[in-house]
Design an enzyme around this catalytic site. Structure first.
Site, PDB file in Angstrom:
ATOM      1  N   GLY A  37     -19.677   5.740   3.068  1.00  0.00           N
ATOM      2  CA  GLY A  37     -21.221   6.255   2.884  1.00  0.00           C
ATOM      3  C   GLY A  37     -21.443   5.226   3.160  1.00  0.00           C
ATOM      4  O   GLY A  37     -22.664   5.109   2.952  1.00  0.00           O
TER       5      GLY A  37
ATOM      6  N   SER B 169       0.884  -9.528  -1.470  1.00  0.00           N
ATOM      7  CA  SER B 169       1.760  -8.743  -2.906  1.00  0.00           C
ATOM      8  C   SER B 169       2.868  -7.767  -3.567  1.00  0.00           C
ATOM      9  O   SER B 169       2.732  -7.184  -4.056  1.00  0.00           O
ATOM     10  CB  SER B 169       0.221  -7.693  -3.009  1.00  0.00           C
ATOM     11  OG  SER B 169       0.503  -7.207  -2.440  1.00  0.00           O
TER      12      SER B 169
ATOM     13  N   LYS C  82      -5.480  -0.242  -5.392  1.00  0.00           N
ATOM     14  CA  LYS C  82      -4.487  -0.025  -6.064  1.00  0.00           C
ATOM     15  C   LYS C  82      -4.200   1.144  -7.650  1.00  0.00           C
ATOM     16  O   LYS C  82      -3.127   2.208  -7.773  1.00  0.00           O
ATOM     17  CB  LYS C  82      -2.857  -1.228  -7.005  1.00  0.00           C
ATOM     18  CG  LYS C  82      -2.907  -1.753  -4.973  1.00  0.00           C
ATOM     19  CD  LYS C  82      -2.525  -3.506  -5.201  1.00  0.00           C
ATOM     20  CE  LYS C  82      -2.896  -4.154  -3.928  1.00  0.00           C
ATOM     21  NZ  LYS C  82      -2.300  -5.185  -4.133  1.00  0.00           N
TER      22      LYS C  82
END
Length: 795
Positions: free
Chosen positions: A365, A683, A726
């Site tokens: 959006g 990560s 995540k």
């Protein structure tokens, strides 16, 4: 003249004149008290004090309304006019200082005459006399209205008395009452002459300036008359040649439009200069067409026109909530900006419109939010797509020397909206590129810098244009490809992917009603929450809602076709079991994590521009020579994380029971499934370390716990990005326990409450904590042992 010391005499207040000694002056006396004072003087020794009023508007002056220094004068003649006014001729004898006033039917005071003091510097006085006489002569020559008769001029020229000269010049000069009163109140003769000379020289400078201005005006008038004459001649010539009347009419119309447009003065001058060039051209020549086009652009771009803003934050909040679900941070930032504008409305406050950069996956959006912001502020909206733009001229325009030159997208957009304060959406700013034609990102620096964009210069217009009132919004899917200087100009607001709950709400309250209305089935078609949830999980895989909207549209269109073929009564409800009839076989299976513990595998979490996802990492150790093989389309940073994890395990071999010499006796293979998808980032460090430890020890890893965190050689777990995305991915995959770096704890406030309450978060600082949580005891050993230690086989 007899020796005046202290005298008690009538006082005649003067309105608009100062009478100086050594002069004879006529005075009209109309006020009753003033007439009484004159009549009293005539009945006595004809002496009176002449004193100027401080304010000429006072009709009945009191002693405090009069100056303290006046003139001692003799009434030479008095004549009564038919209207009762006395016309009095007075001869001023000397300066006088009024000491006190006496009660009487008219003004009467005790005063003393001030005799002329002896000259302190006769030589200076002589020089000043010559300079004053010379200056006064030039003063008379240049003065527009002051005219003296021959006798008056001769009196000034012939006198050598410094005191008389100063008073005569001050008497004749057209100075203010205050300036003449200052001369009257100056007792020293040399000082008096200096002041008279200074006033004369001041006026002479003014006269010179007036002459220059008059000459300039006359020259301009002559030039205008000449231009008018030549223009009329040109009209006549064009008329004789035929076809010129329309061209000259066009020129006059352009001139009138330029005058009325309200351009800044430098722009107006450039437009008029271009118009003069056009006037000298042949109407049909290519150069004339270029000039016309340029003038049209200058006239059609807004310079002062602006839309009135809505600065009511309650209205803005309502509009934003109507159009978008969630996005609290973005809405809060817009409301903060409008609150400041509302509080400072009408005040001169130095400030700039914010330049916002919405960063997030496709379909969340970003673009539609820009439209809502414009609607909520009652501003016009314009969108510029920057995807694939590689030419600097797309932003700044081409110079007019090129054939077919036009302004850049910014100025074109301003012309389109027609006001100086629109909302500009620069879409897909992260997809700009550059080549030999220049770097459009560098051109955008001036557009998006509040300290520079009030003088943005387009190559085509070639004049400064003010963009400071434009509300700029940019959108991007990732920040990594935006040049750092450009990113520094913007306030970044991250718009993460939607949760299942948010997607369900958006579909239910925003997109489904719209699609039903578009299909013409209002009041005839409904859908259950279970059906929406199944569409989200099995027919779409995205962080936004664009594909969800597309699938809802398919359902509505299919239902519209069914209704026309076989109309139904009442409302048809689409449930989860009906979706295959509308949308076909599901495209995706729900992203579910493995529940059973696995050897040589670990459940990681990753973040992409499209949202979070599960990242299973597999590791296998086989007899060999110590080679390390990394597969799965891994980037450099991820490969370095794998080597860091391996080095940590070598350093802590005994602590975790790893085989001695494993780095020489075994080949290690680390693989990340879905090899077609590029993967990078630090990560996955603790996930790789866990998978390697499991593969080398044969201890299974709990697969119901997902993890993310960067690893160091010392085993520390460093913070990572994309925490919210995540955790959303873990929750959607059915995982309820997650390991995060301790330094990421503060970021949990960004995660929706309904997600957090379903998750158990373990915060860690060391890799050892991770391995203790995840590694289970090894399975029973096989019946036959190999000759040398054999690690577990990866899943």
């Amino acid at each position: 003249m007899k020796d005046f010391l202290r005298l008690e005499l009538p006082v005649l207040p003067l309105r608009n004149t100062v009478v100086l000694p050594h002069t004879t002056t006529g005075v009209d006396v109309g006020r009753l008290k003033s007439k009484r004072a004159v009549e009293e003087a005539l009945s006595a020794d004809r002496l009176l004090f002449l004193v100027t009023q401080k304010d000429p508007e006072v009709d009945d002056p009191a002693p405090e309304d009069l100056y303290a220094v006046g003139t001692l004068a003799v009434v030479k003649q008095a004549m009564r006019l038919p209207d009762g006014t006395l016309q009095v001729m007075v001869e001023a004898r000397s300066r006088a200082r009024l000491l006190s006033y006496v009660a009487a039917p008219y003004l009467r005071a005790v005063g003393e005459a001030i005799p002329e003091p002896p000259l302190k510097d006769p030589e200076l006085a002589r020089v000043l006399v010559n300079e004053v006489q010379e200056a006064f002569e030039r003063y008379l020559q240049n003065h527009k209205t002051l005219r003296l008769d021959r006798y008056q001029q001769e009196a000034v020229k012939s006198t050598r008395d410094p005191a008389i000269l100063a008073d005569l010049v001050a008497h004749h000069a057209t100075w203010t009452l205050e300036e003449k009163q200052t001369i009257l109140e100056t007792p020293e003769v040399e000082e008096r002459l200096k002041r008279v000379l200074a006033l004369l020289l001041r006026d002479l400078e003014r006269f010179e300036l007036d002459k220059k201005i008059a000459a300039r005006v006359k020259e301009q008038m002559d030039q205008n008359q000449r231009e008018y004459y030549l223009r009329e001649q040109m009209k006549a010539i064009q008329k004789e040649l035929g076809g010129g009347e329309d061209f000259l009419t066009e020129i006059e119309e352009l001139r009138e439009r330029i005058e009325k447009k309200g351009m800044p003065e430098p722009v107006k001058e450039k437009a008029l200069k271009e118009l003069k060039r056009l006037e000298r051209m042949q109407p049909g020549s290519p150069e004339a067409t270029v000039s016309r086009t340029y003038l049209d652009w200058l006239l059609e771009v807004p310079w002062t026109e602006a839309d009135p803003e809505v600065l009511d934050i309650s209205v803005t909040k309502r509009v934003l909530d109507e159009d978008h679900y969630g996005l609290k941070e973005v809405k809060e930032r817009i409301l903060e900006y409008l609150a400041v504008r509302q509080l400072t409305q009408g005040k001169e406050v130095k400030g700039h419109a914010p330049i916002l950069c919405f960063v997030g996956p496709p379909g969340v959006g970003k673009t539609s939010l820009g439209k809502s912001i414009a609607r909520s502020m009652n501003r016009r909206f314009h969108r510029i797509s920057l995807g694939g733009v590689r030419d600097e001229a797309e932003i700044r325009g081409h110079r007019r020397t090129y054939i077919g030159a036009l302004p850049g997208k910014i100025i074109q957009g301003m012309k389109q909206v027609g006001v100086v304060n629109p909302v500009f959406l620069l879409d897909e700013i992260d997809k700009l590129s550059s080549d030999w034609r220049g770097d459009p990102a560098a051109a955008l620096l001036e557009v998006l810098d509040p300290e520079q964009n009030h003088t943005f210069t387009d190559h085509y217009l070639d004049v400064p244009y003010d963009l400071s009132k434009v509300f700029f919004i940019t959108t991007a899917n990732t920040l990594s490809t935006i040049p750092r200087p450009l990113l520094d100009r913007m306030e970044v607001i991250e718009i993460p992917g939607y949760t299942l709950h948010e997607k369900r709400a958006i579909a239910r309250y925003f997109r489904w009603p719209f699609q039903v209305k578009e299909a013409g089935l209002e009041g005839r078609l409904e859908i259950t929450d279970r059906a929406i949830e199944r569409i989200v999980q099995e027919y779409t895989r995205e962080a936004g809602v664009r594909n969800l909207d597309r699938e809802l549209s398919k359902v509505a269109r299919k239902a519209a076709k069914d209704y026309l073929e076989k109309p139904w009564e009442g409302v048809r409800v689409v449930d989860a079991e009906d979706l295959e009839a509308y949308l076909g076989v599901p495209k995706y299976r729900p992203d579910r994590a493995e529940k059973e513990p696995q050897v040589g595998a670990a459940q990681g979490l990753a973040w992409t521009p499209y949202g979070g996802t599960l990242l299973t990492i597999e590791a296998v150790a086989v007899p060999g020579t110590g080679k390390v093989n990394l597969t799965g389309n891994l980037g450099e940073v991820m490969k370095e994380s794998a080597h860091a994890a391996l080095t940590y395990l070598r350093a802590h071999r005994e602590e975790w029971g790893l085989p001695e010499g494993f780095h020489k006796d075994y080949d290690l293979h680390i693989h990340v499934p879905e090899g077609a998808t590029p993967k990078d980032g630090p990560s996955a460090g603790i996930t790789i370390a866990t998978a390697l430890a499991s593969a080398l020890t044969g201890r299974p890893v709990r697969m119901d716990i997902a993890m993310t965190g960067e690893i160091t050689l010392r085993g520390r777990v460093l913070p990572i990005g994309g925490v919210k995305e995540k955790l959303l991915a873990a929750h959607q995959a059915g995982i309820h326990r997650v390991i995060l770096p301790k330094e990421n704890a503060a970021e949990l406030k960004e995660v929706p409450e309904e997600i957090l309450k379903d998750l158990e978060i373990h915060f860690v600082e060391e890799v050892g904590e991770v391995l203790k949580l995840l590694l289970l005891p090894p399975p029973p050993p096989p019946a036959v042992q190999p000759d040398r230690p054999q690690p577990g086989v990866g899943a």
